[in-house]
Motif scaffolding. Structure first.
Motif, PDB file in Angstrom:
ATOM      1  N   LYS A 166     -16.164 -13.128   5.375  1.00 52.58           N
ATOM      2  CA  LYS A 166     -16.505 -12.034   4.465  1.00 52.58           C
ATOM      3  C   LYS A 166     -15.661 -12.134   3.198  1.00 52.58           C
ATOM      4  N   GLN A 167     -16.270 -11.735   2.089  1.00 56.41           N
ATOM      5  CA  GLN A 167     -15.525 -11.622   0.842  1.00 56.41           C
ATOM      6  C   GLN A 167     -15.026 -10.179   0.730  1.00 56.41           C
ATOM      7  N   ILE A 168     -13.722 -10.008   0.662  1.00 55.81           N
ATOM      8  CA  ILE A 168     -13.117  -8.677   0.783  1.00 55.81           C
ATOM      9  C   ILE A 168     -12.224  -8.391  -0.419  1.00 55.81           C
ATOM     10  N   LEU A 169     -12.407  -7.217  -0.988  1.00 57.23           N
ATOM     11  CA  LEU A 169     -11.525  -6.718  -2.040  1.00 57.23           C
ATOM     12  C   LEU A 169     -10.608  -5.665  -1.444  1.00 57.23           C
ATOM     13  N   VAL A 170      -9.316  -5.805  -1.666  1.00 58.92           N
ATOM     14  CA  VAL A 170      -8.335  -4.818  -1.232  1.00 58.92           C
ATOM     15  C   VAL A 170      -7.727  -4.192  -2.489  1.00 58.92           C
ATOM     16  N   HIS A 171      -8.039  -2.921  -2.712  1.00 58.87           N
ATOM     17  CA  HIS A 171      -7.516  -2.214  -3.888  1.00 58.87           C
ATOM     18  C   HIS A 171      -6.594  -1.096  -3.408  1.00 58.87           C
ATOM     19  N   ILE A 172      -5.290  -1.254  -3.666  1.00 57.19           N
ATOM     20  CA  ILE A 172      -4.297  -0.272  -3.216  1.00 57.19           C
ATOM     21  C   ILE A 172      -4.129   0.752  -4.337  1.00 57.19           C
ATOM     22  N   GLY A 173      -4.902   1.797  -4.278  1.00 59.45           N
ATOM     23  CA  GLY A 173      -4.974   2.758  -5.378  1.00 59.45           C
ATOM     24  C   GLY A 173      -3.697   3.519  -5.636  1.00 59.45           C
ATOM     25  N   PHE A 174      -2.938   3.849  -4.579  1.00 61.74           N
ATOM     26  CA  PHE A 174      -1.747   4.674  -4.787  1.00 61.74           C
ATOM     27  C   PHE A 174      -0.627   3.902  -5.490  1.00 61.74           C
ATOM     28  N   LEU A 175      -0.764   2.586  -5.614  1.00 60.46           N
ATOM     29  CA  LEU A 175       0.232   1.786  -6.328  1.00 60.46           C
ATOM     30  C   LEU A 175      -0.133   1.575  -7.802  1.00 60.46           C
ATOM     31  N   THR A 176      -1.301   2.043  -8.238  1.00 58.50           N
ATOM     32  CA  THR A 176      -1.692   1.862  -9.638  1.00 58.50           C
ATOM     33  C   THR A 176      -0.932   2.841 -10.528  1.00 58.50           C
ATOM     34  N   GLU A 177      -0.728   2.430 -11.777  1.00 59.76           N
ATOM     35  CA  GLU A 177      -0.040   3.308 -12.727  1.00 59.76           C
ATOM     36  C   GLU A 177      -0.851   4.570 -12.989  1.00 59.76           C
ATOM     37  N   GLU A 178      -2.196   4.440 -12.938  1.00 63.79           N
ATOM     38  CA  GLU A 178      -3.058   5.584 -13.211  1.00 63.79           C
ATOM     39  C   GLU A 178      -2.896   6.681 -12.165  1.00 63.79           C
ATOM     40  N   SER A 179      -2.513   6.329 -10.948  1.00 64.49           N
ATOM     41  CA  SER A 179      -2.310   7.336  -9.900  1.00 64.49           C
ATOM     42  C   SER A 179      -0.870   7.824  -9.850  1.00 64.49           C
ATOM     43  N   GLY A 180      -0.010   7.290 -10.726  1.00 61.82           N
ATOM     44  CA  GLY A 180       1.385   7.733 -10.770  1.00 61.82           C
ATOM     45  C   GLY A 180       2.353   6.801 -10.071  1.00 61.82           C
ATOM     46  N   ASP A 181       1.886   6.060  -9.068  1.00 58.16           N
ATOM     47  CA  ASP A 181       2.730   5.133  -8.302  1.00 58.16           C
ATOM     48  C   ASP A 181       4.114   5.735  -8.027  1.00 58.16           C
ATOM     49  N   VAL A 182       4.125   6.840  -7.295  1.00 58.00           N
ATOM     50  CA  VAL A 182       5.399   7.509  -7.005  1.00 58.00           C
ATOM     51  C   VAL A 182       6.181   6.778  -5.914  1.00 58.00           C
ATOM     52  N   PHE A 183       5.534   5.849  -5.212  1.00 53.19           N
ATOM     53  CA  PHE A 183       6.198   5.200  -4.084  1.00 53.19           C
ATOM     54  C   PHE A 183       7.137   4.085  -4.520  1.00 53.19           C
ATOM     55  N   SER A 184       6.696   3.258  -5.479  1.00 51.23           N
ATOM     56  CA  SER A 184       7.500   2.094  -5.849  1.00 51.23           C
ATOM     57  C   SER A 184       8.926   2.442  -6.258  1.00 51.23           C
ATOM     58  N   PRO A 185       9.141   3.459  -7.123  1.00 52.65           N
ATOM     59  CA  PRO A 185      10.523   3.772  -7.511  1.00 52.65           C
ATOM     60  C   PRO A 185      11.383   4.292  -6.359  1.00 52.65           C
ATOM     61  N   ARG A 186      10.745   4.732  -5.263  1.00 50.92           N
ATOM     62  CA  ARG A 186      11.508   5.329  -4.155  1.00 50.92           C
ATOM     63  C   ARG A 186      11.755   4.364  -3.006  1.00 50.92           C
ATOM     64  N   VAL A 187      11.247   3.138  -3.137  1.00 56.83           N
ATOM     65  CA  VAL A 187      11.418   2.171  -2.050  1.00 56.83           C
ATOM     66  C   VAL A 187      12.894   1.929  -1.766  1.00 56.83           C
ATOM     67  N   LEU A 188      13.697   1.825  -2.806  1.00 53.00           N
ATOM     68  CA  LEU A 188      15.124   1.526  -2.646  1.00 53.00           C
ATOM     69  C   LEU A 188      15.980   2.783  -2.532  1.00 53.00           C
ATOM     70  N   LYS A 189      15.317   3.951  -2.432  1.00 52.76           N
ATOM     71  CA  LYS A 189      16.067   5.202  -2.349  1.00 52.76           C
ATOM     72  C   LYS A 189      15.709   6.007  -1.103  1.00 52.76           C
ATOM     73  N   GLY A 190      15.215   5.301  -0.081  1.00 54.06           N
ATOM     74  CA  GLY A 190      14.932   5.981   1.179  1.00 54.06           C
ATOM     75  C   GLY A 190      13.589   6.651   1.231  1.00 54.06           C
ATOM     76  N   GLY A 191      12.720   6.366   0.285  1.00 49.03           N
ATOM     77  CA  GLY A 191      11.393   6.976   0.265  1.00 49.03           C
ATOM     78  C   GLY A 191      10.535   6.507   1.426  1.00 49.03           C
ATOM     79  N   PRO A 192       9.372   7.159   1.622  1.00 51.83           N
ATOM     80  CA  PRO A 192       8.502   6.806   2.752  1.00 51.83           C
ATOM     81  C   PRO A 192       7.913   5.415   2.586  1.00 51.83           C
ATOM     82  N   LEU A 193       7.936   4.662   3.662  1.00 48.31           N
ATOM     83  CA  LEU A 193       7.446   3.287   3.628  1.00 48.31           C
ATOM     84  C   LEU A 193       6.247   3.080   4.550  1.00 48.31           C
ATOM     85  N   GLY A 194       5.821   4.134   5.243  1.00 46.93           N
ATOM     86  CA  GLY A 194       4.745   3.989   6.225  1.00 46.93           C
ATOM     87  C   GLY A 194       3.473   3.413   5.636  1.00 46.93           C
ATOM     88  N   GLU A 195       3.063   3.908   4.476  1.00 51.29           N
ATOM     89  CA  GLU A 195       1.840   3.406   3.846  1.00 51.29           C
ATOM     90  C   GLU A 195       1.964   1.932   3.482  1.00 51.29           C
TER      91      GLU A 195
END
Length: 792
Positions: A284-313
């Motif tokens: 199958k040809q598959i596209l994986v689009h991780i929307g919560f990491l886009t700048e348009e959605s705010g990407d609040v997770f990336s800056p918190r990776v090194l500060k104990g933020g949630p990593l489950g997603e």
């Protein structure tokens, strides 16, 4: 070496002397005017491009009278310039002759270039005049042709009255008023004419019938599908790491995790290969689009990776990418809106138009943020292709919240639901409800040698607290149960801090700060206990702790947490009640690995600590959270789930002439008759169906679990008829069909049977004391609740 003729040097010098500043200025104006003229003419003729419709004259050409006027003015201007330059040249030359004092030869040399230049300008002016006449003739001919073509096409460019296309005239009216609202319409050739509206609405969109005078073969030629390629398991993940990209802390974390688990993925692929044998799997040809990491959605997770933020997603997305890649499918990964638009073929504009090409992907994995972005930019193509989308949804979406009309009318509308997808298209982190598909993630699996080493190195009095963010430690009353724990065990924490110990962490807690994943794993392998404070809900860490030989201790919630009484769940598209911090660990693992107690009861809490210290446990990991278990599950989904196929009979009363059900020997439930034909295309296979009538107030999820089975919403259509109630010996004095997420059901007081009118509302979740719900159940594979015994 380059040589220069001495006569050439003298000629250049003489020209520079002759062309005084004023003459240079005038010549510059003339040259500029000539260039402008050529550009204007070029624009006029290029407006009639090779591909334009024969009845479409663009606005540049329609301005014919203005163009002819401009040409005349330019010709007159050049003639005036020639006359003035001629006068100036005569005056200047006569004065220079007098100053020369008899040097006739020198004066003649100076007059020659000026005279030649004047002749050239006069010739240009004459050519411009000739061009103006010719352009005037062309424009007159074009306007006459346009008038004739428009007259002949007018009756063919009116919105047709065709009952098969009832929305055509309305769409033409909309285009007439709003076609300039989005540049994408012009991109597809819409130019404000009636014909361009109809061409667009019949060939790009599908609201109008094809125009008989159009070349339908050229307009509707679809690209040939690529030949099917067999998927082959992969063990080298280096190319996947390249596909994942870089630049974000979240992506760096995901790549490190994938790299660390490469050997386990490779081993799991070997095991599953042997299990599947020679089964053919199409790539199958598959596209994986991780929307919560886009700048348009705010990407609040990336800056918190090194500060104990949630990593489950991020843990889950890393494992999804690895599983899809290891299974051998073609993969594209996007974490920006620009990449998404490019991969989908989104036309330039504001997202009102369909895609410029057929969707090149068989499947798209995204999240709620990505779902919103796709709807915004795919136009009508979103509705066409949404059956190919799989939504990674951490906490699940129940059918009552998913159906837009029903959710709006009955108070289930939230910020995250109402997408009208098949509920199975939502894929969860844990098996919350069978209405959705359980996607999951993986935990690191230990071999036998590692397990023995852990058992020998465990410290019986060491506890690690679940919580990397200081805010989790703000729980009121934590000092009481932590004080009890500290009497028996050495308490460790992994709370992020920048310069000093966070004030929320008690002094007796040995805080290691935020640890990298390998170091955190080593800490868990030494500890006896992993204790939760009640938050975060349902993360991956407790499973990792249990897999490393820890006992997980968590608090019991009374009353249970839900969207009705807890801020965290408010607005989420589920009415699920959570009775503990980690319901999966409590219900699917349980003691001795998982203990759930009331933290407000000091005696119960202290007794649990003492019992845990005496309990010996081995490292344990449920099969469905191993690499092999996840590969097996996703393989089955890709192989069998098809939400684009036309739905089978599911409307009230639609069933086979001969009922496929029989009443079980103990007369408690229905079974699929052995001599009944198996429903074609049904997955899970229909022969695994078992149906019970639930007690009032019981959801089908609970009713099936009472019998050691799981609810299977795909089986609801088979039960959605009067026959199923009759076979269960339920007296139906009347039968009605309505939209209700609790139907099919039986109401005791009025002896009324209710059938489901809307297939998207078939739901295992939900209950009411008014109804006995008719519940479809199935068996499941050991350690793999998502799949039935014959589902692989």
């Amino acid at each position: 070496m380059i040589t220069v003729n001495p006569d050439g040097k003298i000629m250049v010098r003489r020209c520079l002397v002759t062309l005084r500043p004023f003459r240079l200025f005038v010549l510059g104006i003339g040259f500029f005017t000539l260039c402008f003229l050529m550009t204007s003419l070029g624009g006029q003729f290029s407006a009639r491009r090779l591909g334009d419709s024969p009845f479409t004259i663009r606005t540049e050409v329609m301005g014919g009278p203005e163009s002819r006027g401009v040409l005349r003015k330019m010709s007159d201007l050049l003639e005036l310039m020639v006359k003035r330059m001629d006068t100036l040249a005569r005056l200047e030359n006569s004065s220079e002759l007098r100053r020369a004092g008899g040097d006739a030869h020198f004066a003649a040399d100076r007059l020659a270039p000026g005279a030649g230049l004047m002749e050239r300008i006069q010739a240009i002016a004459q050519n411009v005049s000739d061009i103006a006449v010719k352009v005037d003739q062309i424009l007159r001919h074009s306007l006459l042709l346009h008038s004739k073509v428009s007259e002949s096409r007018r009756d063919q460019c009116e919105a047709p009255s065709d009952p098969k296309f009832p929305d055509c005239s309305g769409k033409v009216e909309w285009m007439r008023a709003r076609w300039t609202s989005d540049p994408c319409y012009a991109f597809f050739g819409v130019d404000g004419t009636e014909c361009s509206f109809l061409i667009y609405l019949s060939e790009v969109e599908w609201f109008c019938p094809p125009l008989p005078w159009r070349n339908q073969t050229a307009a509707r030629v679809a690209p040939k599908p690529l030949p099917k390629v067999q998927a082959v398991f992969r063990s080298n993940l280096s190319h996947l790491l390249e596909l994942m990209g870089s630049g974000k802390e979240s992506l760096i974390f995901m790549k490190k995790r994938t790299k660390r688990l490469t050997a386990q993925w490779a081993l799991a692929a070997q095991r599953l290969t042997r299990k599947l044998g020679d089964m053919r799997r199409d790539q199958k040809q598959i596209l994986v689009h991780i929307g919560f990491l886009t700048e348009e959605s705010g990407d609040v997770f990336s800056p918190r990776v090194l500060k104990g933020g949630p990593l489950g997603e991020m843990v889950q997305w890393a494992d999804i990418l690895a599983a899809l890649y290891v299974l051998g499918h073609g993969l594209r990964v996007t974490v920006s809106l620009k990449e998404l638009q490019s991969n989908l073929g989104v036309p330039p504009g504001r997202g009102s138009c369909p895609l410029t090409m057929p969707l090149p992907f068989d499947l798209i994995y995204t999240d709620y943020h990505g779902l919103q972005q796709m709807k915004q930019h795919m136009g009508l193509s979103f509705k066409k292709y949404r059956c190919r989308i799989r939504v990674i949804d951490t906490f699940g979406t129940e059918p009552a919240y998913n159906h837009e009309e029903y959710a709006t009318l009955h108070g289930y509308r939230t910020n995250w639901g109402y997408w009208n997808l098949n509920p199975k298209q939502f894929m969860t982190m844990f098996p919350h409800t069978p209405d959705n598909s359980f996607m999951g993630f993986v935990s690191e699996e230990l071999n036998e040698t590692e397990k023995q080493l852990i058992k020998g190195s465990k410290a019986s009095n060491m506890a690690v607290v679940y919580g990397k963010e200081a805010s989790i430690w703000k729980l009121q009353g934590k000092e009481k149960f932590l004080g009890i724990l500290s009497k028996y065990m050495e308490v460790h924490g992994t709370v992020y801090y920048e310069s000093q110990r966070p004030p929320e962490v008690p002094a007796f807690v040995k805080n290691h700060g935020l640890l990298p994943q390998p170091e955190f794993q080593q800490l868990l392998r030494k500890a006896k206990l992993f204790i939760g404070f009640g938050f975060p809900y349902e993360g991956p860490a407790p499973l990792e702790a249990i897999a490393n030989g820890c006992v997980f201790l968590q608090s019991r919630f009374s009353p249970p947490h839900s969207s009705l009484n807890h801020e965290f769940f408010r607005g989420k598209p589920t009415s699920r009640e959570v009775f503990s911090q980690h319901p999966y660990a409590e219900n699917f693992i349980g003691k001795p690995h998982v203990w759930t107690v009331d933290y407000n009861n000091s005696e119960e809490f202290e007794a649990a600590i003492k019992a845990i210290m005496r309990t010996q446990v081995d490292p344990y990991l449920p099969y469905e959270y191993t690499c092999e278990g996840m590969l097996e599950r996703i393989h089955a989904y890709i192989q069998h789930q098809d939400f684009c196929a036309a739905p089978g009979p599911s409307l009230p009363g639609a069933h086979a002439p001969q009922s496929p059900f029989i009443l079980a020997p103990n007369a408690t439930h229905l079974e699929w008759a052995r001599n009944a034909s198996v429903a074609p295309g049904a997955w899970p296979p229909a022969h695994s169906l078992r149906a019970w009538l639930a007690a009032p107030g019981r959801a089908c999820t609970d009713a099936c679990l009472d019998h050691g089975l799981v609810c299977e919403p795909a089986f609801f259509p088979f039960l959605n008829g009067r026959d199923a109630f009759l076979k269960l010996q339920v007296p139906c004095d009347s039968t009605e069909s309505e939209m209700n997420h609790l139907y099919p059901a039986f109401a005791q007081p009025g002896q009324e049977c209710y059938l489901q009118k809307e297939p998207l509302l078939f739901s295992c979740a939900g209950s009411s004391t008014k109804y006995h719900r008719l519940c479809p159940c199935r068996d499941f594979r050991k350690g793999q609740v998502a799949l039935c015994q014959g589902c692989l």
